[in-house]
Enzyme design. Structure first.
Site, PDB file in Angstrom:
ATOM      1  N   HIS A  72       0.836  -1.191   0.000  1.00 26.13           N
ATOM      2  CA  HIS A  72       0.000   0.000   0.000  1.00 26.13           C
ATOM      3  C   HIS A  72       0.875   1.247   0.000  1.00 26.13           C
ATOM      4  O   HIS A  72       1.792   1.368   0.809  1.00 26.13           O
ATOM      5  CB  HIS A  72      -0.908   0.022   1.231  1.00 26.13           C
ATOM      6  CG  HIS A  72      -2.111  -0.856   1.098  1.00 26.13           C
ATOM      7  ND1 HIS A  72      -3.227  -0.717   1.900  1.00 26.13           N
ATOM      8  CD2 HIS A  72      -2.390  -1.859   0.237  1.00 26.13           C
ATOM      9  CE1 HIS A  72      -4.132  -1.620   1.547  1.00 26.13           C
ATOM     10  NE2 HIS A  72      -3.636  -2.317   0.555  1.00 26.13           N
ATOM     11  N   TYR A 201      -9.637   5.709   6.814  1.00 26.37           N
ATOM     12  CA  TYR A 201      -9.852   6.123   8.202  1.00 26.37           C
ATOM     13  C   TYR A 201     -10.869   7.266   8.178  1.00 26.37           C
ATOM     14  O   TYR A 201     -10.616   8.295   7.543  1.00 26.37           O
ATOM     15  CB  TYR A 201      -8.547   6.618   8.831  1.00 26.37           C
ATOM     16  CG  TYR A 201      -7.531   5.550   9.140  1.00 26.37           C
ATOM     17  CD1 TYR A 201      -7.357   5.091  10.449  1.00 26.37           C
ATOM     18  CD2 TYR A 201      -6.733   4.997   8.145  1.00 26.37           C
ATOM     19  CE1 TYR A 201      -6.410   4.126  10.749  1.00 26.37           C
ATOM     20  CE2 TYR A 201      -5.782   4.027   8.434  1.00 26.37           C
ATOM     21  CZ  TYR A 201      -5.628   3.595   9.739  1.00 26.37           C
ATOM     22  OH  TYR A 201      -4.703   2.632  10.027  1.00 26.37           O
ATOM     23  N   PRO A 295      -4.905   0.257  18.261  1.00 25.63           N
ATOM     24  CA  PRO A 295      -4.599  -0.181  16.896  1.00 25.63           C
ATOM     25  C   PRO A 295      -4.703   0.890  15.831  1.00 25.63           C
ATOM     26  O   PRO A 295      -4.351   0.635  14.672  1.00 25.63           O
ATOM     27  CB  PRO A 295      -5.639  -1.292  16.655  1.00 25.63           C
ATOM     28  CG  PRO A 295      -6.783  -0.932  17.544  1.00 25.63           C
ATOM     29  CD  PRO A 295      -6.163  -0.319  18.764  1.00 25.63           C
ATOM     30  N   LYS A 299       0.697   0.118  14.961  1.00 29.37           N
ATOM     31  CA  LYS A 299       2.051   0.054  15.505  1.00 29.37           C
ATOM     32  C   LYS A 299       2.366  -1.213  16.298  1.00 29.37           C
ATOM     33  O   LYS A 299       3.543  -1.509  16.522  1.00 29.37           O
ATOM     34  CB  LYS A 299       2.300   1.256  16.430  1.00 29.37           C
ATOM     35  CG  LYS A 299       2.302   2.601  15.736  1.00 29.37           C
ATOM     36  CD  LYS A 299       3.473   2.747  14.805  1.00 29.37           C
ATOM     37  CE  LYS A 299       2.992   3.110  13.433  1.00 29.37           C
ATOM     38  NZ  LYS A 299       3.959   3.020  12.383  1.00 29.37           N
ATOM     39  N   TYR A 387       3.462   6.682  10.184  1.00 27.56           N
ATOM     40  CA  TYR A 387       2.654   5.527   9.803  1.00 27.56           C
ATOM     41  C   TYR A 387       3.505   4.445   9.145  1.00 27.56           C
ATOM     42  O   TYR A 387       3.373   3.253   9.457  1.00 27.56           O
ATOM     43  CB  TYR A 387       1.525   5.951   8.862  1.00 27.56           C
ATOM     44  CG  TYR A 387       0.414   4.928   8.721  1.00 27.56           C
ATOM     45  CD1 TYR A 387      -0.765   5.063   9.451  1.00 27.56           C
ATOM     46  CD2 TYR A 387       0.543   3.829   7.876  1.00 27.56           C
ATOM     47  CE1 TYR A 387      -1.777   4.128   9.340  1.00 27.56           C
ATOM     48  CE2 TYR A 387      -0.466   2.894   7.760  1.00 27.56           C
ATOM     49  CZ  TYR A 387      -1.633   3.045   8.495  1.00 27.56           C
ATOM     50  OH  TYR A 387      -2.624   2.100   8.386  1.00 27.56           O
TER      51      TYR A 387
END
Length: 394
Positions: A72, A201, A295, A299, A387
């Site tokens: 991704h 998100y 979550p 991480k 991220y």
């Protein structure tokens, strides 16, 4: 039985450590309390950072990841009915993440360990770790109906927050910092193609939502729900309807998720925790035994992998030079990264979720922060760098 490194816990961190030690010529024994079938189907994380993928490849566990994992190059943030894509490679100098479930990572590492590595004992329940301050700590465990003792030069606890190893660090010498969030996630696994080729998100006044995936035909989806929620109160149609509402876009009122058969449904509490130090004597803590993150920032597994990569390098350095310098620095080295990841996970969680006690003012602040990320390459880069994972030497 004696070994150089006794590893308690046969999850991804314990197995990766065993593999890295094997490659360095250092013997180890892995003790896992559950049976193999349970360990290989235990649902957990699904996002791997660049450094984690690089480590798995170097460990010889990258073949199936490269064939079946989904690389991704970004995520999509949704708020106020708008969508913003965060382009990871453009903002980080080429880094990306992979969707590859923890279950698959474990299967790959178990197969390698059984084929080439040292002993891996399933259904070996550890009851105590003793002698952390001596030069030969021991692990008491039960296996095949017998009580046994494993003596070690070092012990590494990869057995989670509720594991035995944490108790080897005296209460007077450890400190735990914790935060419990006032909401949980209701997660489903569904036989349905993902709505988008990257994760979404979503911030909404109705609550947070996340659209993820496990494969091109299996979706992993989450909804923010109150703590104490019973999954039985959320029949499948209610879950799908709420996901549609929270993920909707103003310019596409007809947008809907592709619905499919829900195969799993569970509620996941949200909390943060860090235990310091991550070492006492010859006992080391790694992964969830030392730290837990919500979550939202993806991480957990990656922090655990970073811990054991640092630790494996320290053991290899000790074996080669006789120096304990890197072993002595292990806790401080890892905690710098842990606290950065904790902060990022906190930021993602508190920015995207609706706190039951928050005011309209608080909601406006969240929207302002999301607007900042959408409009500023610098803010977007900060998110992307965290991220995808900071370099292990940072």
């Amino acid at each position: 039985m004696h070994t150089t490194v006794g590893i308690i816990g046969g999850g991804p961190s314990g197995l990766l450590l065993a593999r890295l030690l094997h490659q360095a010529g250092i013997d180890s024994v892995v003790l896992e309390s559950r049976d193999r079938a349970y360990v290989e189907r235990r649902q957990r994380a699904g996002i791997l950072e660049q450094a984690t993928v690089d480590a798995l490849r170097a460990a010889g566990a990258g073949a199936r990841l490269d064939a079946e994992g989904l690389p991704h190059d970004g995520i999509e943030l949704r708020h106020d009915g708008r969508a913003t894509r965060i382009d990871f490679p453009a903002l980080t100098g080429g880094r990306r993440v992979w969707v590859y479930a923890q279950t698959e990572v474990v299967k790959d590492l178990v197969a390698l360990q059984l084929a080439e590595g040292g002993p891996l004992h399933f259904e070996a329940e550890v009851t105590a770790v003793e002698g952390a301050d001596t030069d030969r700590p021991l692990v008491r465990y039960t296996h095949e109906g017998r009580e046994r003792i494993l003596t070690c030069d070092y012990v590494v606890g990869c057995d989670g927050y509720h594991g035995v190893t944490r108790n080897a660090v005296p209460e007077t010498e450890r400190r735990t910092f914790e935060r419990t969030y006032p909401y949980s996630w209701l997660g489903i696994l569904a036989e349905a193609p993902p709505v988008y080729d990257e994760l979404i998100y979503a911030h909404s006044e109705r609550g947070f939502a996340l659209a993820s995936m496990r494969s091109p035909s299996v979706s992993r989806l989450y909804l923010q729900v109150p703590n104490g929620t019973d999954p039985a109160d959320w029949p499948d149609e209610r879950v799908w309807d709420e996901l549609d509402a929270r993920l909707s876009l103003t310019g596409d009122p007809g947008w809907r998720l592709t619905r499919g058969t829900v195969t799993q449904k569970a509620v996941l509490p949200m909390r943060s925790s860090v235990t310091e130090p991550m070492r006492h004597g010859r006992v080391f803590l790694a992964g969830d035994a030392a730290h837990i993150v919500p979550p939202t920032g993806a991480k957990g597994l990656n922090l655990a992998a970073a811990d054991v990569i640092v630790l494996a390098r320290a053991f290899a350095h000790h074996a080669k030079t006789g120096s304990t310098e890197l072993l002595d620095a292990y806790s401080d080295t890892c905690l710098r990264r842990v606290w950065r990841a904790e902060h990022f996970s906190y930021f993602m969680t508190t920015t995207l979720h609706a706190d039951p006690a928050q005011s309209p003012f608080d909601t406006r602040l969240q929207q302002s922060q999301l607007d900042r990320i959408a409009g500023s390459p610098h803010a977007a880069a900060e998110l992307a760098e965290n991220y995808t994972g900071l370099p292990l030497d940072s």
